[in-house]
Scaffold this motif. Structure first.
Motif, PDB file in Angstrom:
ATOM      1  N   LEU A  16       0.743  -1.055  -0.057  1.00 19.08           N
ATOM      2  CA  LEU A  16      -0.020   0.015  -0.037  1.00 19.08           C
ATOM      3  C   LEU A  16       0.761   1.291   0.052  1.00 19.08           C
ATOM      4  CD1 LEU A  16      -2.770  -0.947   2.582  1.00 19.08           C
ATOM      5  CD2 LEU A  16      -2.855  -0.956   0.101  1.00 19.08           C
TER       6      LEU A  16
ATOM      7  N   GLY B 179       1.728   3.613  -8.430  1.00 19.31           N
ATOM      8  CA  GLY B 179       0.402   4.289  -8.760  1.00 19.31           C
ATOM      9  C   GLY B 179      -0.857   3.458  -8.336  1.00 19.31           C
ATOM     10  N   SER B 180      -0.657   2.122  -8.063  1.00 21.39           N
ATOM     11  CA  SER B 180      -1.864   1.333  -7.949  1.00 21.39           C
ATOM     12  C   SER B 180      -2.303   1.461  -6.537  1.00 21.39           C
ATOM     13  CB  SER B 180      -1.302  -0.281  -7.981  1.00 21.39           C
ATOM     14  OG  SER B 180      -0.502  -0.695  -7.230  1.00 21.39           O
ATOM     15  N   THR B 181      -1.446   2.060  -5.803  1.00 24.65           N
ATOM     16  CA  THR B 181      -2.180   2.310  -4.239  1.00 24.65           C
ATOM     17  C   THR B 181      -2.184   3.893  -4.015  1.00 24.65           C
ATOM     18  OG1 THR B 181      -0.421   2.034  -3.140  1.00 24.65           O
ATOM     19  CG2 THR B 181      -1.800   0.292  -3.267  1.00 24.65           C
ATOM     20  N   SER B 182      -1.828   4.776  -4.979  1.00 26.25           N
ATOM     21  CA  SER B 182      -1.801   6.243  -4.841  1.00 26.25           C
ATOM     22  C   SER B 182      -2.394   6.733  -5.983  1.00 26.25           C
ATOM     23  CB  SER B 182      -0.566   6.663  -4.564  1.00 26.25           C
ATOM     24  OG  SER B 182       0.483   6.547  -5.696  1.00 26.25           O
TER      25      SER B 182
ATOM     26  N   SER C 182      -3.455 -11.388   2.374  1.00 30.71           N
ATOM     27  CA  SER C 182      -4.920 -11.657   2.655  1.00 30.71           C
ATOM     28  C   SER C 182      -5.123 -13.299   3.219  1.00 30.71           C
ATOM     29  CB  SER C 182      -5.860 -11.904   1.193  1.00 30.71           C
ATOM     30  OG  SER C 182      -7.032 -12.216   1.574  1.00 30.71           O
TER      31      SER C 182
ATOM     32  N   GLU D 295      -4.091 -12.401   6.961  1.00 34.17           N
ATOM     33  CA  GLU D 295      -4.770 -11.571   7.641  1.00 34.17           C
ATOM     34  C   GLU D 295      -6.348 -12.082   7.780  1.00 34.17           C
ATOM     35  OE1 GLU D 295      -5.168  -6.745   7.375  1.00 34.17           O
ATOM     36  OE2 GLU D 295      -5.489  -7.788   5.670  1.00 34.17           O
ATOM     37  N   ALA D 296      -6.600 -13.095   7.053  1.00 34.05           N
ATOM     38  CA  ALA D 296      -8.063 -13.763   7.030  1.00 34.05           C
ATOM     39  C   ALA D 296      -7.865 -15.185   7.414  1.00 34.05           C
ATOM     40  CB  ALA D 296      -8.934 -13.573   5.694  1.00 34.05           C
TER      41      ALA D 296
ATOM     42  N   LEU E 107      -4.969  -9.533  15.709  1.00 36.68           N
ATOM     43  CA  LEU E 107      -3.810  -8.609  15.225  1.00 36.68           C
ATOM     44  C   LEU E 107      -4.067  -7.437  15.820  1.00 36.68           C
ATOM     45  CD1 LEU E 107      -3.716  -9.500  11.275  1.00 36.68           C
ATOM     46  CD2 LEU E 107      -2.763 -10.728  13.388  1.00 36.68           C
TER      47      LEU E 107
ATOM     48  N   PHE F 212      -4.327  -6.344  18.707  1.00 35.98           N
ATOM     49  CA  PHE F 212      -4.996  -5.833  20.150  1.00 35.98           C
ATOM     50  C   PHE F 212      -5.607  -6.946  20.897  1.00 35.98           C
ATOM     51  CE2 PHE F 212      -9.428  -7.266  18.813  1.00 35.98           C
ATOM     52  CZ  PHE F 212      -9.383  -7.352  17.564  1.00 35.98           C
TER      53      PHE F 212
ATOM     54  N   GLY G  34     -11.328 -10.980   8.434  1.00 39.17           N
ATOM     55  CA  GLY G  34     -11.183 -10.312   6.885  1.00 39.17           C
ATOM     56  C   GLY G  34     -10.230  -9.411   6.602  1.00 39.17           C
ATOM     57  N   SER G  35      -9.691  -9.433   5.446  1.00 39.12           N
ATOM     58  CA  SER G  35      -8.626  -8.514   4.908  1.00 39.12           C
ATOM     59  C   SER G  35      -9.173  -7.707   3.902  1.00 39.12           C
ATOM     60  CB  SER G  35      -7.735  -9.585   4.240  1.00 39.12           C
ATOM     61  OG  SER G  35      -6.609  -8.662   3.676  1.00 39.12           O
ATOM     62  N   ALA G  36      -9.378  -6.322   4.298  1.00 44.03           N
ATOM     63  CA  ALA G  36     -10.165  -5.203   3.841  1.00 44.03           C
ATOM     64  C   ALA G  36      -9.118  -4.102   2.687  1.00 44.03           C
ATOM     65  CB  ALA G  36     -10.921  -4.549   4.536  1.00 44.03           C
ATOM     66  N   ASP G  37      -9.395  -3.849   1.680  1.00 45.60           N
ATOM     67  CA  ASP G  37      -8.893  -2.968   0.853  1.00 45.60           C
ATOM     68  C   ASP G  37      -9.895  -2.314   0.258  1.00 45.60           C
ATOM     69  OD1 ASP G  37      -6.367  -3.143   1.681  1.00 45.60           O
ATOM     70  OD2 ASP G  37      -5.697  -4.467  -0.222  1.00 45.60           O
TER      71      ASP G  37
ATOM     72  N   ASP H 247     -10.985   8.659  -8.424  1.00 50.37           N
ATOM     73  CA  ASP H 247     -11.110  10.124  -8.605  1.00 50.37           C
ATOM     74  C   ASP H 247     -12.040  10.548  -9.621  1.00 50.37           C
ATOM     75  OD1 ASP H 247      -9.615  10.268 -10.796  1.00 50.37           O
ATOM     76  OD2 ASP H 247      -7.906  11.185  -9.630  1.00 50.37           O
TER      77      ASP H 247
ATOM     78  N   THR I 189      -9.182   8.072 -12.500  1.00 51.28           N
ATOM     79  CA  THR I 189      -8.009   7.451 -11.956  1.00 51.28           C
ATOM     80  C   THR I 189      -8.417   6.514 -10.696  1.00 51.28           C
ATOM     81  OG1 THR I 189      -6.638   8.856 -12.751  1.00 51.28           O
ATOM     82  CG2 THR I 189      -5.547   7.593 -11.300  1.00 51.28           C
ATOM     83  N   SER I 190      -7.864   5.216 -10.952  1.00 54.81           N
ATOM     84  CA  SER I 190      -8.457   4.503  -9.589  1.00 54.81           C
ATOM     85  C   SER I 190      -7.063   3.739  -8.978  1.00 54.81           C
ATOM     86  CB  SER I 190      -9.027   3.138 -10.146  1.00 54.81           C
ATOM     87  OG  SER I 190     -10.434   3.600 -10.615  1.00 54.81           O
ATOM     88  N   TRP I 191      -7.245   3.714  -7.760  1.00 55.69           N
ATOM     89  CA  TRP I 191      -6.026   3.114  -6.784  1.00 55.69           C
ATOM     90  C   TRP I 191      -6.553   2.452  -5.648  1.00 55.69           C
ATOM     91  CZ3 TRP I 191      -7.071   8.264  -7.092  1.00 55.69           C
ATOM     92  CH2 TRP I 191      -7.409   8.945  -5.929  1.00 55.69           C
ATOM     93  N   VAL I 192      -5.714   1.693  -4.984  1.00 57.92           N
ATOM     94  CA  VAL I 192      -6.211   0.968  -3.735  1.00 57.92           C
ATOM     95  C   VAL I 192      -5.818   1.386  -2.576  1.00 57.92           C
ATOM     96  CG1 VAL I 192      -5.871  -1.386  -2.631  1.00 57.92           C
ATOM     97  CG2 VAL I 192      -6.348  -1.348  -5.145  1.00 57.92           C
ATOM     98  N   VAL I 193      -6.415   1.617  -1.582  1.00 55.50           N
ATOM     99  CA  VAL I 193      -6.262   1.997  -0.262  1.00 55.50           C
ATOM    100  C   VAL I 193      -6.564   1.096   0.907  1.00 55.50           C
ATOM    101  CG1 VAL I 193      -6.207   4.704  -1.055  1.00 55.50           C
ATOM    102  CG2 VAL I 193      -8.202   3.471   0.370  1.00 55.50           C
ATOM    103  N   GLY I 194      -5.811   1.171   1.936  1.00 58.52           N
ATOM    104  CA  GLY I 194      -6.087   0.272   2.999  1.00 58.52           C
ATOM    105  C   GLY I 194      -7.281   1.110   3.950  1.00 58.52           C
TER     106      GLY I 194
ATOM    107  N   ASP J  14      -6.762  -0.889  15.365  1.00 56.45           N
ATOM    108  CA  ASP J  14      -6.671  -2.339  15.138  1.00 56.45           C
ATOM    109  C   ASP J  14      -7.925  -3.099  15.307  1.00 56.45           C
ATOM    110  OD1 ASP J  14      -3.993  -2.056  14.088  1.00 56.45           O
ATOM    111  OD2 ASP J  14      -3.226  -2.566  15.996  1.00 56.45           O
TER     112      ASP J  14
ATOM    113  N   ALA K 146     -10.363  -4.744  12.599  1.00 52.44           N
ATOM    114  CA  ALA K 146     -10.719  -6.024  12.717  1.00 52.44           C
ATOM    115  C   ALA K 146     -12.239  -6.232  12.590  1.00 52.44           C
ATOM    116  CB  ALA K 146     -10.210  -6.783  13.898  1.00 52.44           C
TER     117      ALA K 146
ATOM    118  N   GLN L 265     -11.808  -9.579   1.565  1.00 48.83           N
ATOM    119  CA  GLN L 265     -11.752 -11.105   1.559  1.00 48.83           C
ATOM    120  C   GLN L 265     -12.250 -11.653   3.040  1.00 48.83           C
ATOM    121  OE1 GLN L 265     -10.850 -13.058  -1.263  1.00 48.83           O
ATOM    122  NE2 GLN L 265     -10.673 -11.146  -1.970  1.00 48.83           N
TER     123      GLN L 265
END
Lengths: 339, 420
Positions: free
Chosen positions: A209, A217-220, A315, A318-319, A329, A331, B328-331, B336, B340-345, B352, B356, B385
């Protein structure tokens, strides 16, 4: 009565034989003794070796030798940072002394141009994190003219911090296995496992990330290759490889009584996939033949393909692993009756 | 009817509530759960609830501790219970992340104690003459308290009647091996058959325990079994907190109303005949309404689409106690105005714990998408996921459906529950 006396140990043996998978406490012990502690000791040794190399080989000496020592130190410390950001010492403080990223080249330039006497005391106590550590050593030795005194001072600070880290793990606690106490003090084994898996997840998140993803640019919103911490030695891929190798080391520490074996005992397919994804990620990262910032600039799709593997691995941890090991994780799951 | 057992119920409830509040102080939860989080996930309709400034929050918890003690002592019992109910409800409404079944039960029971008089006996109020001392109580009150305890078991038992619990022994098949380092019983917990035995036993226990407790002949062994059951769950799952204590002392209400007097006298006393005190029509209507609501709310998920265990619709307030294992694992995929697309957490300011819980909960995932949309000025989709009851993780949300800023009303952005 004698029959009863026979039945009790027989029952205990039967129960033991029913057990599937390694004992969790032993897994935690192995993670500490065969995984984390050797990594921490190696980091302390390699950073010390770097200091020695700088003091003996600079100025005018063997810059290649120093570069190799620097790579070894960076590899070793990155391994610790990726897998043990917890424990008896503040890793945030240690990292601020050893390998804070990103450094500030202009800040270092300003310091070099000033009248300040830049020694270890100054860098440790009066300088910001962005002007010291391995990044600063790389900058002053290989980006600009060899500033040996600055590099030696930064190396001294880094050595001192890694030695403190080692001491905190090895010597602060009395007992037969002090490092295990240091790792698991006031913790149950699931909590300790939660810390370890949490460290893996954070490391992969950082890659996905905030660094490599941000670089492509895949995460920004915009690609920014400077998000990859990489200096004149072009060691970006070396850092990421070190992280992946360290995760693998800790996962497999203890072999049949290790973390991966424990995961395998709960769901063999998850363990197999973790192993496979780690190998694939390392292969892909090893294939980058040029500095990583250049790869991100010229062929970002290659890095994005690598990040897909990292995303899948994260993933899984984490899952699936969190669920399989019933851990949390970051806490402590207190007073809970949910689920 | 003797007021002794209901007086003991009041005392025990006050003490458990006190322990609960003390644990918030002792574990630092006032800070970590209520004050530290920058953002709180609100319950629908309660978005206006905000955390108090730290000094006031601590003062509130001190007041809750005092009112809990006051309930135990029988000092202005109904007023104390009313204050505790309102104060504790406020605390719980601050952040949906902190929902626990037994917190909800504590709140409900405080509400009940705010309406029914239980301080005629063994109380400061009766000693000081604030209420008329009385060794008798209306029979319906005892039955209301029994209902209060019994409904938890009954609905927890009904909730266990699902294929994962009965035929896959999940989540116990996942949880028990994680306790395999427990002394003596540890190896047994790693055996798959153990999870099946305990799953069926747990369902049977929850579904029938109220009946055994109501039957005079089986009451004592049933109660001992209940104590054993809760002790076992506490040993296996220490993080369950005060829940075993809550239920263990609460279930004493199923004994004969005069059992404390008999125990005190250490000799048998003649059984007291039931007396039904006069109750106003409004009182009867309120009790009836309460009982109907308490039955309807846990069952509402049967009227909702999808599987409550998977999508969480109708999970809250339904006594689904330790019924599912989810991680779960979330993104989030953001886009915009330029496309333009991108991934954030998840936003870094979520804790935490919040991340969760959020990663397994559709409402909170949607709310997080709204937060990101607001923070970055983008449209947001969720890519989550989810591992559910020992299964390999699968796609939980549809990463093609925009969740924010415009709301998606349909439930289709959540994948169907796994069929196997």
């Amino acid at each position: 009565m004698s029959r009863v006396l026979l039945v009790v140990p027989a029952l205990a043996l039967l129960l033991s034989s029913c057990s599937t998978g390694p004992d969790q406490s032993l897994v935690v012990e192995n993670i500490a003794s065969e995984g984390l502690i050797p990594l921490i000791e190696t980091a302390a040794d390699e950073v010390t070796a770097l200091q020695t190399a700088i003091e003996s080989g600079c100025p005018g000496g063997d810059l290649d030798g120093i570069a190799n020592a620097w790579r070894s130190a960076a590899t070793a410390y990155e391994a610790v940072n990726a897998t043990a950001p917890f424990g008896p010492a503040s890793m945030a403080r240690t990292t601020s002394m050893v390998d804070y990223q990103p450094i500030s080249p202009t800040g270092i330039d300003d310091l070099l141009a000033s009248d300040e006497i830049v020694d270890a005391d100054y860098l440790e106590n009066r300088s910001s994190s962005t002007r010291r550590g391995l990044g600063s050593i790389e900058y002053v030795l290989f980006d600009i003219a060899a500033e040996c005194e600055y590099a030696a001072a930064a190396a001294e600070v880094a050595t001192s911090a890694t030695m403190e880290l080692r001491s905190a793990w090895l010597e602060s606690f009395e007992g037969a296995a002090p490092f295990i106490d240091a790792f698991t003090a006031d913790m149950t084994s699931p909590e300790a496992l939660g810390d370890v898996v949490g460290a893996f997840v954070e490391t992969l998140k950082e890659q996905q990330l905030f660094e490599l993803g941000a670089a492509t640019g895949s995460t920004s919103q915009e690609a920014n290759v400077d998000a990859i911490p990489e200096g004149a030695l072009g060691f970006g891929s070396g850092r990421y490889l070190a992280e992946l190798a360290a995760i693998e080391t800790v996962l497999k520490a203890g072999g049949e009584s290790g973390l991966l074996a424990l995961i395998e005992s709960r769901d063999a397919s998850v363990a197999t996939d973790i192993d496979g994804l780690l190998a694939e990620a390392q292969d892909r990262m090893s294939a980058f033949s040029m500095p990583l910032q250049e790869v991100a600039e010229t062929t970002p799709t290659q890095i994005d393909a690598y990040l897909e593997v990292i995303s899948e691995l994260r993933s899984l941890l984490e899952a699936d692993v969190v669920s399989l090991l019933d851990i949390t994780l970051g806490f402590s799951d207190s007073d809970g009756d949910t689920g | 009817m003797s007021a002794a057992s209901s007086a003991v119920f009041r005392i025990a409830f006050g003490l458990v509530a006190l322990v609960l509040i003390v644990r918030f102080f002792a574990h630092g939860w006032i800070d970590s759960l209520l004050l530290d989080p920058v953002h709180h996930f609100k319950y629908p309709g309660f978005t206006w609830v905000q955390a108090l400034p730290p000094p006031l929050m601590y003062a509130l918890f001190a007041a809750l501790a005092l009112t809990a003690a006051a309930m135990a002592l029988g000092y202005r019992q109904r007023l104390s219970a009313a204050f505790f109910a309102v104060g504790f409800a406020y605390v719980e409404l601050i952040d949906r992340t902190n929902y626990l079944n037994h917190y909800y039960w504590i709140f409900l029971t405080a509400v009940v104690l705010a309406f029914v008089p239980l301080s005629g006996m063994w109380s400061v109020d009766s000693r000081r003459g604030r209420v008329t001392p009385s060794r008798h109580i209306s029979e319906w009150i005892v039955w209301l308290l029994r209902f209060q305890v019994g409904m938890v078991y009954l609905f927890a038992g009904v909730a266990k009647l699902n294929s994962d619990w009965l035929f896959r022994a999940e989540p116990l098949a996942t949880w028990l091996p994680a306790r395999s380092d427990l002394w003596l019983v540890g190896p047994l917990l790693a055996v798959p058959a153990t999870a099946f035995v305990l799953s069926w036993a747990g369902a049977l226990f929850d579904l029938t325990i109220v009946g055994w407790l109501l039957n005079k002949r089986t009451r004592l062994p049933a109660y001992l079994a209940l104590v054993g059951f809760h002790s076992t769950t506490w040993l296996l799952f220490p993080s369950i907190g005060v829940f075993p204590l809550v239920m263990g002392v609460g279930a004493l209400i199923f004994f004969e109303p005069d059992w404390p007097l008999r125990a005190k006298a250490r000799r048998p006393q003649p059984a007291q005949t039931a007396q039904t005190g006069s109750t106003s029509k409004v009182g009867v209507a309120l009790v009836a309404l309460y009982v109907v609501l308490m039955i309807a709310i846990p069952l509402r998920h049967f009227t909702l689409p999808g599987d409550v265990h998977w999508n969480g619709d109708g999970y809250l307030f339904s006594w689904h106690v330790m019924l599912n294992e989810k991680a779960g694992s979330a993104d989030f995929i953001v886009t915009d105005d330029n496309g333009t697309s991108w991934v954030v957490g998840p936003p870094g300011y979520l804790t935490d714990r919040q991340v969760a819980v959020m990663s397994t909960n559709p409402d909170m995932i949607r709310r997080t998408a709204e937060l990101i949309a607001s923070d970055l000025g983008v449209s947001v989709k969720a890519d989550v996921q989810l591992s559910f009851n020992g299964r390999r993780s699968v796609q939980f949300t549809d990463p093609k459906v925009v969740l924010a800023p415009e709301a998606t009303e349909s439930d289709h952005w959540i994948a169907p529950a796994p069929s196997t």
